[in-house]
Motif scaffolding. Structure first.
Motif, PDB file in Angstrom:
ATOM      1  N   THR A 171       0.834  -1.196   0.000  1.00  0.00           N
ATOM      2  CA  THR A 171       0.000   0.000   0.000  1.00  0.00           C
ATOM      3  C   THR A 171       0.872   1.252   0.000  1.00  0.00           C
ATOM      4  OG1 THR A 171      -0.147  -0.059   2.422  1.00  0.00           O
ATOM      5  CG2 THR A 171      -1.921  -1.129   1.165  1.00  0.00           C
ATOM      6  N   ALA A 172       0.429   2.256  -0.740  1.00  0.00           N
ATOM      7  CA  ALA A 172       1.191   3.496  -0.864  1.00  0.00           C
ATOM      8  C   ALA A 172       0.253   4.688  -0.747  1.00  0.00           C
ATOM      9  CB  ALA A 172       1.924   3.536  -2.199  1.00  0.00           C
ATOM     10  N   LEU A 173       0.679   5.693  -0.014  1.00  0.00           N
ATOM     11  CA  LEU A 173      -0.030   6.964   0.068  1.00  0.00           C
ATOM     12  C   LEU A 173       0.834   8.043  -0.569  1.00  0.00           C
ATOM     13  CD1 LEU A 173      -2.322   8.822   1.175  1.00  0.00           C
ATOM     14  CD2 LEU A 173      -0.905   9.100   3.241  1.00  0.00           C
ATOM     15  N   ILE A 174       0.226   8.841  -1.441  1.00  0.00           N
ATOM     16  CA  ILE A 174       0.912   9.953  -2.092  1.00  0.00           C
ATOM     17  C   ILE A 174       0.212  11.241  -1.686  1.00  0.00           C
ATOM     18  CG2 ILE A 174       1.574  11.007  -4.290  1.00  0.00           C
ATOM     19  CD1 ILE A 174       1.347   8.171  -5.526  1.00  0.00           C
ATOM     20  N   SER A 175       0.979  12.203  -1.181  1.00  0.00           N
ATOM     21  CA  SER A 175       0.427  13.511  -0.843  1.00  0.00           C
ATOM     22  C   SER A 175       0.694  14.459  -2.004  1.00  0.00           C
ATOM     23  CB  SER A 175       1.075  14.055   0.430  1.00  0.00           C
ATOM     24  OG  SER A 175       0.592  15.355   0.711  1.00  0.00           O
ATOM     25  N   GLY A 176      -0.407  14.898  -2.663  1.00  0.00           N
ATOM     26  CA  GLY A 176      -0.273  15.835  -3.772  1.00  0.00           C
ATOM     27  C   GLY A 176      -0.796  15.264  -5.072  1.00  0.00           C
ATOM     28  N   ALA A 177      -1.684  16.019  -5.744  1.00  0.00           N
ATOM     29  CA  ALA A 177      -2.316  15.536  -6.976  1.00  0.00           C
ATOM     30  C   ALA A 177      -2.092  16.521  -8.124  1.00  0.00           C
ATOM     31  CB  ALA A 177      -3.816  15.317  -6.771  1.00  0.00           C
ATOM     32  N   SER A 178      -0.875  17.067  -8.196  1.00  0.00           N
ATOM     33  CA  SER A 178      -0.568  17.985  -9.291  1.00  0.00           C
ATOM     34  C   SER A 178       0.056  17.210 -10.446  1.00  0.00           C
ATOM     35  CB  SER A 178       0.355  19.100  -8.800  1.00  0.00           C
ATOM     36  OG  SER A 178       0.653  20.006  -9.846  1.00  0.00           O
ATOM     37  N   VAL A 179       1.373  17.144 -10.533  1.00  0.00           N
ATOM     38  CA  VAL A 179       2.050  16.429 -11.623  1.00  0.00           C
ATOM     39  C   VAL A 179       2.764  15.189 -11.097  1.00  0.00           C
ATOM     40  CG1 VAL A 179       3.843  16.569 -13.399  1.00  0.00           C
ATOM     41  CG2 VAL A 179       2.296  18.508 -13.021  1.00  0.00           C
ATOM     42  N   ALA A 180       3.677  15.367 -10.158  1.00  0.00           N
ATOM     43  CA  ALA A 180       4.455  14.237  -9.653  1.00  0.00           C
ATOM     44  C   ALA A 180       3.564  13.177  -9.009  1.00  0.00           C
ATOM     45  CB  ALA A 180       5.501  14.720  -8.653  1.00  0.00           C
ATOM     46  N   GLY A 181       2.538  13.609  -8.256  1.00  0.00           N
ATOM     47  CA  GLY A 181       1.686  12.662  -7.538  1.00  0.00           C
ATOM     48  C   GLY A 181       0.944  11.698  -8.449  1.00  0.00           C
ATOM     49  N   PRO A 182       0.122  12.179  -9.392  1.00  0.00           N
ATOM     50  CA  PRO A 182      -0.581  11.260 -10.292  1.00  0.00           C
ATOM     51  C   PRO A 182       0.362  10.440 -11.171  1.00  0.00           C
ATOM     52  CG  PRO A 182      -1.673  13.378 -10.261  1.00  0.00           C
ATOM     53  CD  PRO A 182      -0.384  13.555  -9.516  1.00  0.00           C
ATOM     54  N   PHE A 227       4.636   8.962   0.183  1.00  0.00           N
ATOM     55  CA  PHE A 227       5.416   9.823  -0.699  1.00  0.00           C
ATOM     56  C   PHE A 227       4.923  11.258  -0.615  1.00  0.00           C
ATOM     57  CE2 PHE A 227       5.173   5.578  -2.489  1.00  0.00           C
ATOM     58  CZ  PHE A 227       6.528   5.251  -2.631  1.00  0.00           C
ATOM     59  N   GLY A 228       5.864  12.185  -0.539  1.00  0.00           N
ATOM     60  CA  GLY A 228       5.538  13.595  -0.591  1.00  0.00           C
ATOM     61  C   GLY A 228       5.725  14.114  -2.002  1.00  0.00           C
ATOM     62  N   ALA A 229       4.603  14.434  -2.643  1.00  0.00           N
ATOM     63  CA  ALA A 229       4.620  15.057  -3.968  1.00  0.00           C
ATOM     64  C   ALA A 229       3.879  16.381  -3.868  1.00  0.00           C
ATOM     65  CB  ALA A 229       3.967  14.134  -4.996  1.00  0.00           C
ATOM     66  N   ASP A 230       4.110  17.071  -2.758  1.00  0.00           N
ATOM     67  CA  ASP A 230       3.305  18.238  -2.394  1.00  0.00           C
ATOM     68  C   ASP A 230       4.036  19.561  -2.584  1.00  0.00           C
ATOM     69  OD1 ASP A 230       4.888  17.191  -0.365  1.00  0.00           O
ATOM     70  OD2 ASP A 230       3.495  17.644   1.250  1.00  0.00           O
ATOM     71  N   GLY A 231       4.946  19.611  -3.548  1.00  0.00           N
ATOM     72  CA  GLY A 231       5.431  20.871  -4.053  1.00  0.00           C
ATOM     73  C   GLY A 231       6.552  21.540  -3.286  1.00  0.00           C
ATOM     74  N   LEU A 232       6.878  22.742  -3.754  1.00  0.00           N
ATOM     75  CA  LEU A 232       8.001  23.511  -3.235  1.00  0.00           C
ATOM     76  C   LEU A 232       7.927  23.692  -1.725  1.00  0.00           C
ATOM     77  CD1 LEU A 232      10.455  25.423  -3.858  1.00  0.00           C
ATOM     78  CD2 LEU A 232       8.778  27.258  -4.106  1.00  0.00           C
ATOM     79  N   HIS A 233       6.746  23.957  -1.210  1.00  0.00           N
ATOM     80  CA  HIS A 233       6.574  24.199   0.226  1.00  0.00           C
ATOM     81  C   HIS A 233       5.997  22.961   0.918  1.00  0.00           C
ATOM     82  CE1 HIS A 233       7.533  28.301  -0.772  1.00  0.00           C
ATOM     83  NE2 HIS A 233       6.475  28.408  -1.557  1.00  0.00           N
TER      84      HIS A 233
END
Length: 406
Positions: A17-28, A166-172
């Motif tokens: 199981t994996a959790l990804i934070s962020g649904a912009s580019v890297a996340g999806p 995974f953190g895919a939640d951007g610059l900040h």
């Protein structure tokens, strides 16, 4: 347990199981590849829906092969913005130089793509929405790695445990802050702030960008087609980041208005439009430089780990490539070995692209009168040259073929 049940357990191992934070580019993008390699994936996004629209972004070099392997290249080609001209203006609004966009960006005509950010995020979401769980209007509140997985408490009140996060939640990135502490220790400020927003296209612009400059200031109007709107950008040099304005939109507007108070050309109308814009985006021009991108069972990808800044034009491309490399590195490895492989095989490519700042891009925003004269002379010389063949850094990584996908 019966013999049949034992065989069933052997043949159908439990999915990681994996959790990804962020649904912009890297996340999806990461969700797409993790799902292909057998992970059960959840994506959490603090916004209530996908963010549509947005400024144009580039997909170049190695990232083009990533989107081809994802099957979304034709859709992005259909959405390609064919910007045909960049015009640079003097302080009085007269033309200093007019050039082919690829000469400045280092892109390859006929190959590299420029699309609206919303078109890319829509394409990525469409590729994964039927196979991946999305949690909108929620975010990670706490992470706990003291057990055998990662115990996550969500802002909405629920709690779940994942094998990897995974953190895919951007610059900040908040995920980065959870793992490694305050952003300031990894934040490389490049000396500029910018405000971006949309406004009415009353200028007759089509498929082009116009940029006005005085030392330390730039104002640009970007018409990506024949639309009624243009993207407006106000960029200015500042010795230190304006931390007091980051969470205060009115302070952002006041700061930008003060910097451009005596500006000419179309800038007064741009400042007025900024005050009324409902899509104002304000930030500093900066990079994230980290000695490592993971801790325990949690890893970072895209801008959260290695934002290159918009001066490189490589933010989305690094996010796409990084997502591919991270998921593939985990395909047949545990998290520790997978994260190590991800860094080992991806870091040189990331660093090469981050280092493009200072090799031409930053000179587009001169801070002295002499530097501005030199830039304009350089652009006039470039206008007589054929379009560029691309910067080597953009294609410096040959994508490996990982284990067969499920």
């Amino acid at each position: 347990m019966s013999r049949t049940a034992q065989l069933r357990d052997v043949r159908t191992p439990q999915r990681r199981t994996a959790l990804i934070s962020g649904a912009s580019v890297a996340g999806p993008a990461l969700a797409f590849w993790l799902n292909r390699y057998g992970f059960a994936v959840t994506v959490v996004e603090k916004a209530s829906t996908l963010r549509d629209g947005g400024y144009p972004i580039d997909v170049r070099g190695t990232a083009l092969e990533v989107v081809r392997r994802m099957g979304i290249l034709p859709r992005l080609q259909d959405a390609h913005i064919d910007v045909r001209r960049l015009t640079f203006l003097e302080a009085d609004g007269s033309v200093a130089a007019s050039v082919n966009p690829h000469i400045v960006t280092g892109g390859v005509a006929g190959q590299d793509l420029e699309v609206r950010r919303g078109d890319l995020t829509d394409a990525l979401y469409a590729a994964v929405r039927d196979d991946v769980e999305f949690l909108f209007d929620d975010s990670i509140d706490t992470l706990d790695q003291s057990g055998h997985g990662v115990d996550v408490a969500f802002r909405g009140g629920s709690r779940r445990t994942f094998d990897v996060v995974f953190g895919a939640d951007g610059l900040h990135s908040r995920t980065r802050e959870f793992l490694f502490g305050p952003e300031e220790q990894f934040h490389r400020y490049l000396g500029y702030c910018f405000a971006g927003f949309t406004m009415r296209n009353t200028f007759g612009l089509s498929h082009e960008l116009m940029m006005w400059n005085t030392p330390g200031r730039a104002a640009a109007l970007y018409a990506v087609g024949d639309n009624d709107d243009v993207h407006a950008f106000l960029n200015f040099a500042r010795p230190e980041p304006p931390f007091d304005a980051f969470r205060n939109p009115e302070a952002q507007r006041d700061l930008v208005a003060a910097v451009f108070a005596d500006a000419g050309w179309e800038v007064p109308g741009m400042v007025a439009a900024m005050h009324d814009a409902d899509d104002l985006f304000f930030d500093v021009v900066s990079q994230i430089r980290m000695p490592r991108w993971s801790s325990g069972r949690v890893a970072l990808v895209g801008d959260a780990a290695y934002a290159p800044s918009f001066l490189t034009g490589q933010g989305s491309s690094l996010a796409l490539v990084g997502a591919y490399m991270l998921a593939g590195s985990l395909a047949d490895r545990d998290h520790a070995a997978g994260f190590a492989a991800y860094e080992h095989h991806t870091r040189e490519f990331v660093t090469l692209n981050q280092d493009q700042v200072g090799e031409g891009d930053a000179t587009l925003f001169p801070t002295t009168a002499r530097a501005l004269e030199q830039r304009n002379a350089m652009l006039r010389n470039l206008s007589a040259m054929p379009s560029a063949e691309g910067r080597p850094a953009h294609s410096a990584l040959a994508l490996p073929a990982f284990m067969p996908m499920t």
